[in-house]
Design a protein around this motif. Sequence first.
Motif, mmCIF file in Angstrom:
data_model
loop_
_atom_site.group_PDB
_atom_site.id
_atom_site.type_symbol
_atom_site.label_atom_id
_atom_site.label_comp_id
_atom_site.label_asym_id
_atom_site.label_seq_id
_atom_site.Cartn_x
_atom_site.Cartn_y
_atom_site.Cartn_z
ATOM 1 N N UNK A 31 4.115 16.469 0.305
ATOM 2 C CA UNK A 31 3.986 16.188 1.728
ATOM 3 C C UNK A 31 3.540 14.745 1.964
ATOM 4 N N UNK A 32 2.605 14.279 1.172
ATOM 5 C CA UNK A 32 2.130 12.902 1.289
ATOM 6 C C UNK A 32 3.265 11.926 0.994
ATOM 7 N N UNK A 33 4.090 12.274 0.042
ATOM 8 C CA UNK A 33 5.225 11.412 -0.314
ATOM 9 C C UNK A 33 6.202 11.288 0.858
ATOM 10 N N UNK A 34 6.455 12.399 1.534
ATOM 11 C CA UNK A 34 7.355 12.355 2.691
ATOM 12 C C UNK A 34 6.755 11.518 3.821
ATOM 13 N N UNK A 35 5.445 11.622 4.008
ATOM 14 C CA UNK A 35 4.781 10.828 5.043
ATOM 15 C C UNK A 35 4.937 9.336 4.756
ATOM 16 N N UNK A 85 0.827 -1.207 0.000
ATOM 17 C CA UNK A 85 0.000 0.000 0.000
ATOM 18 C C UNK A 85 0.862 1.257 0.000
ATOM 19 N N UNK A 86 1.996 1.200 0.714
ATOM 20 C CA UNK A 86 2.902 2.353 0.725
ATOM 21 C C UNK A 86 3.525 2.552 -0.664
ATOM 22 N N UNK A 87 3.853 1.427 -1.314
ATOM 23 C CA UNK A 87 4.392 1.516 -2.670
ATOM 24 C C UNK A 87 3.368 2.115 -3.626
ATOM 25 N N UNK A 88 2.104 1.719 -3.466
ATOM 26 C CA UNK A 88 1.036 2.264 -4.304
ATOM 27 C C UNK A 88 0.868 3.763 -4.079
ATOM 28 N N UNK A 89 1.061 4.210 -2.830
ATOM 29 C CA UNK A 89 0.930 5.641 -2.530
ATOM 30 C C UNK A 89 2.050 6.444 -3.189
ATOM 31 N N UNK A 104 1.057 6.727 -6.820
ATOM 32 C CA UNK A 104 -0.025 7.684 -7.013
ATOM 33 C C UNK A 104 0.493 9.122 -6.936
ATOM 34 N N UNK A 105 1.297 9.413 -5.913
ATOM 35 C CA UNK A 105 1.818 10.774 -5.780
ATOM 36 C C UNK A 105 2.743 11.125 -6.941
ATOM 37 N N UNK A 106 3.497 10.140 -7.460
ATOM 38 C CA UNK A 106 4.349 10.384 -8.623
ATOM 39 C C UNK A 106 3.501 10.718 -9.843
ATOM 40 N N UNK A 107 2.362 10.037 -9.970
ATOM 41 C CA UNK A 107 1.456 10.319 -11.076
ATOM 42 C C UNK A 107 0.894 11.732 -10.975
ATOM 43 N N UNK A 108 0.506 12.132 -9.770
ATOM 44 C CA UNK A 108 -0.028 13.475 -9.561
ATOM 45 C C UNK A 108 1.041 14.524 -9.871
ATOM 46 N N UNK A 109 2.257 14.267 -9.426
ATOM 47 C CA UNK A 109 3.342 15.229 -9.632
ATOM 48 C C UNK A 109 3.770 15.315 -11.098
ATOM 49 N N UNK A 110 3.461 14.304 -11.886
ATOM 50 C CA UNK A 110 3.833 14.321 -13.296
ATOM 51 C C UNK A 110 3.108 15.425 -14.064
#
Length: 299
Positions: free
Chosen positions: A56-60, A33-37, A40-46
Amino acid sequence: MKCNKALVLLSPDFGTAWNSRKLIVSKKTQASMFTDELRLSALVLSYSPKSEQAWSHRRWVIKNMAKNRTTLQEILREESDLVEKIAERSKMNYRAWNHRCWLVSYMDREQGDTGTEQSKMWAGLHVADHSCFHYRMLLIIRILEDCCRKQEEGSCDSCVEVYLIWQEELDWNEEFIKRYLGREALWLYCRFLSLLWIRHFTSDVNDVSSSQKSQSSIQVNVSVFLDKELLLVNSCSEGSDDEFEDFEEQAICSASYMLWLTKQIPETKKLELREKIENERLDAMLKLVSLRGPPFGAI
């Protein structure tokens, strides 16, 4: 979670949606689940590279992954690569570089050296990007802390190691200052290097436990350093009749740096430095900077 994913994809800065994901993921034990997060955040940042909530979510996520892993070397490498790719597409991306700066606290000495070497090439191609130079500052400080720790453990080569690192970095920065005129990011980085140099190599001047020979050696190094910086400032203060303003900006930046340097060096060296400032143009630029203020703030 599927509905939430659609929401954060449509609205990357919706903090409540990201917090809801944190709440759900924190109650699960699957590492996937952490890998999936991260994906997801990488997709958003793209497509939204300056989304503070996504970073911030990525750091968490990385913090939580660090609790269950003995090493984060692979994650740190991937994160550095991600930041560099995003920074290449999104210029002056403070949030991306701030994320990379945060990663420094998890790096070991080898990763710090690798990061320093990699960012040197990138900084050379983006000399106006302050964030990249701030990242290099943190890496250099980390190296200094490691060397100081070795010195406390009795390693006699640590001081020499710091000297060589700083000398190489000063020479590299001076080369780019002369090549790219009037770039304040380079001059601010020069201030950082000079300040740490002065603090490190002059901290033992009045140490009663130091031998007279070592004290003399340190003071000679300071004098040589000041002579070298004065030559740099004098060369940069020599203007041109060129129609471009870069030469004038370079002269102002160099004079501002010299004015700043006179306030940072030990009292015993201030008179010596003032006596060496004989360049009339530089003297005029110093007065101009004193009256109107420096082009950028001191660090």
